[in-house]
Design a protein around this motif. Structure first.
Motif, PDB file in Angstrom:
ATOM      1  N   LYS A  67     -11.230  42.395  -9.575  1.00  0.00           N
ATOM      2  CA  LYS A  67     -12.705  41.851  -9.686  1.00  0.00           C
ATOM      3  C   LYS A  67     -13.219  43.079 -10.798  1.00  0.00           C
ATOM      4  O   LYS A  67     -13.080  44.307 -10.679  1.00  0.00           O
ATOM      5  CB  LYS A  67     -13.400  42.320  -8.618  1.00  0.00           C
ATOM      6  N   TYR A  68     -13.862  42.628 -12.049  1.00  0.00           N
ATOM      7  CA  TYR A  68     -14.177  43.469 -12.993  1.00  0.00           C
ATOM      8  C   TYR A  68     -15.647  43.291 -13.552  1.00  0.00           C
ATOM      9  O   TYR A  68     -16.252  41.977 -13.253  1.00  0.00           O
ATOM     10  CB  TYR A  68     -13.448  43.366 -13.918  1.00  0.00           C
ATOM     11  N   ASP A  69     -16.385  44.051 -14.097  1.00  0.00           N
ATOM     12  CA  ASP A  69     -17.574  43.958 -14.593  1.00  0.00           C
ATOM     13  C   ASP A  69     -17.675  44.910 -15.768  1.00  0.00           C
ATOM     14  O   ASP A  69     -17.045  45.735 -16.107  1.00  0.00           O
ATOM     15  CB  ASP A  69     -18.496  44.580 -13.663  1.00  0.00           C
ATOM     16  N   LEU A  70     -18.865  44.463 -16.711  1.00  0.00           N
ATOM     17  CA  LEU A  70     -18.952  45.282 -18.028  1.00  0.00           C
ATOM     18  C   LEU A  70     -20.052  46.020 -17.805  1.00  0.00           C
ATOM     19  O   LEU A  70     -21.128  45.886 -17.085  1.00  0.00           O
ATOM     20  CB  LEU A  70     -19.294  44.260 -19.100  1.00  0.00           C
ATOM     21  N   ARG A 206      -5.585  46.807 -16.835  1.00  0.00           N
ATOM     22  CA  ARG A 206      -6.878  47.449 -16.793  1.00  0.00           C
ATOM     23  C   ARG A 206      -7.206  48.067 -18.081  1.00  0.00           C
ATOM     24  O   ARG A 206      -8.042  47.876 -18.956  1.00  0.00           O
ATOM     25  CB  ARG A 206      -6.968  48.327 -15.710  1.00  0.00           C
ATOM     26  N   PRO A 207      -6.157  49.199 -18.365  1.00  0.00           N
ATOM     27  CA  PRO A 207      -6.293  49.984 -19.707  1.00  0.00           C
ATOM     28  C   PRO A 207      -6.461  49.333 -20.951  1.00  0.00           C
ATOM     29  O   PRO A 207      -6.947  49.400 -21.795  1.00  0.00           O
ATOM     30  CB  PRO A 207      -5.145  51.242 -19.493  1.00  0.00           C
ATOM     31  N   ARG A 208      -5.484  48.202 -20.838  1.00  0.00           N
ATOM     32  CA  ARG A 208      -5.274  47.176 -22.021  1.00  0.00           C
ATOM     33  C   ARG A 208      -6.607  46.457 -22.199  1.00  0.00           C
ATOM     34  O   ARG A 208      -6.885  46.201 -23.294  1.00  0.00           O
ATOM     35  CB  ARG A 208      -4.018  46.494 -21.863  1.00  0.00           C
ATOM     36  N   MET A 209      -7.340  45.954 -21.163  1.00  0.00           N
ATOM     37  CA  MET A 209      -8.322  45.243 -21.488  1.00  0.00           C
ATOM     38  C   MET A 209      -9.456  46.165 -21.801  1.00  0.00           C
ATOM     39  O   MET A 209     -10.385  45.729 -22.728  1.00  0.00           O
ATOM     40  CB  MET A 209      -8.804  44.599 -19.896  1.00  0.00           C
ATOM     41  N   GLU A 210      -9.599  47.357 -21.371  1.00  0.00           N
ATOM     42  CA  GLU A 210     -10.522  48.263 -21.731  1.00  0.00           C
ATOM     43  C   GLU A 210     -10.417  48.599 -23.351  1.00  0.00           C
ATOM     44  O   GLU A 210     -11.509  48.685 -24.034  1.00  0.00           O
ATOM     45  CB  GLU A 210     -10.288  49.750 -20.942  1.00  0.00           C
ATOM     46  N   PRO A 223     -16.362  51.424 -15.291  1.00  0.00           N
ATOM     47  CA  PRO A 223     -15.145  52.392 -14.917  1.00  0.00           C
ATOM     48  C   PRO A 223     -15.564  52.378 -13.239  1.00  0.00           C
ATOM     49  O   PRO A 223     -14.425  52.552 -12.527  1.00  0.00           O
ATOM     50  CB  PRO A 223     -15.424  53.744 -15.102  1.00  0.00           C
ATOM     51  N   ASN A 224     -16.526  52.070 -12.601  1.00  0.00           N
ATOM     52  CA  ASN A 224     -16.901  52.017 -11.311  1.00  0.00           C
ATOM     53  C   ASN A 224     -17.003  50.773 -10.448  1.00  0.00           C
ATOM     54  O   ASN A 224     -17.402  50.662  -9.556  1.00  0.00           O
ATOM     55  CB  ASN A 224     -18.185  52.847 -10.850  1.00  0.00           C
ATOM     56  N   LYS A 225     -16.633  49.738 -11.575  1.00  0.00           N
ATOM     57  CA  LYS A 225     -16.836  48.243 -10.807  1.00  0.00           C
ATOM     58  C   LYS A 225     -15.566  47.595 -11.041  1.00  0.00           C
ATOM     59  O   LYS A 225     -15.644  46.612 -11.546  1.00  0.00           O
ATOM     60  CB  LYS A 225     -17.909  47.538 -11.464  1.00  0.00           C
TER      61      LYS A 225
END
Length: 233
Positions: A67-70, A206-210, A223-225
């Motif tokens: 689960k991710y958020d911007l 994760r790091p590649r999406m970032e 980073p916290n979600k």
């Protein structure tokens, strides 16, 4: 309840926003359908309940859920980039004889800074409770679109559709990963979920999406979600 900064446009401005939406939305809808209907916000026949129903189908113990958020999504949107992407899309797909007016109005709406010409309806002291990253009053004029405009919902959804392409078209290889482990991707505005049959894929993702989001859409993964867990939990 969470504090939000909402701009309620004047009636004539809302008319202009609807004029733009009536012409752009059908073309964008065709794009979303062709991409597999992975986005559920601000679309007729979709919404939060449809998104929940889609997610429930993949709540299985054999899958891992990410689960991710911007971070500060609406306030961080690069207006010049947004204008460039939407203009190119409408230039290619819109065939009306009012295209020139449409493109002109698109630029006016995206680049407008309502925080410079507004009437505050809430007590001013309430803004001290709102993080700076959630307010247009702390942006540089080059970033951020107002929450409250129908055009903002439309344009934000379109911007994120470029990220959707990596998953709905099974193009995870662009991020250097094997697409075969990707099971499902679902997005609602700037919140999205990824289901995979391999937890390692999500860890490496994760790091590649970032990096991809920062370089290509100029937005940041919060980073916290970020949550990784067994999908049935």
């Amino acid at each position: 309840p969470r504090l939000r900064e909402i701009f309620a446009a004047f009636f004539r401005d809302r008319v202009a926003q609807h004029w733009l939406t009536l012409r752009a939305e059908p073309l964008m809808e065709q794009r979303y359908v062709a991409m597999g209907n992975v986005t559920y916000n601000c679309r007729k026949g979709y919404g939060t309940w449809k998104a929940i129903e889609a997610a429930r189908q993949f709540s299985r113990p054999d899958l891992t859920l990410g689960k991710y958020d911007l971070k500060g999504f609406f306030m961080s949107i690069d207006k010049a980039l947004l204008l460039k992407l939407v203009s190119a899309f409408l230039e290619e797909h819109y065939e009306g004889d009012d295209k020139e007016t449409l493109l002109w109005l698109l630029e006016v709406i995206i680049m407008y800074e309502p925080q410079k010409n507004c009437i505050r309806r809430s007590p001013v002291e309430m803004w001290s409770k709102l993080p700076e990253g959630k307010s247009l009053f702390h942006t540089d004029g080059k970033h951020g679109i107002p929450i409250g405009n129908i055009s903002s919902q439309l344009l934000a959804n379109f911007l994120m559709s470029f990220f959707d392409m990596l998953f709905c078209c099974k193009c995870v290889e662009i991020l250097g990963l094997e697409a075969k482990h990707l099971v499902k991707y679902i997005r609602f505005v700037d919140d999205f979920e990824i289901y995979a049959d391999c937890a390692e894929l999500l860890v490496n993702l994760r790091p590649r999406m970032e990096r991809w989001l920062t370089e290509n859409l100029h937005v940041m993964l919060h980073p916290n979600k970020v949550y990784l867990q067994r999908a049935d939990r």
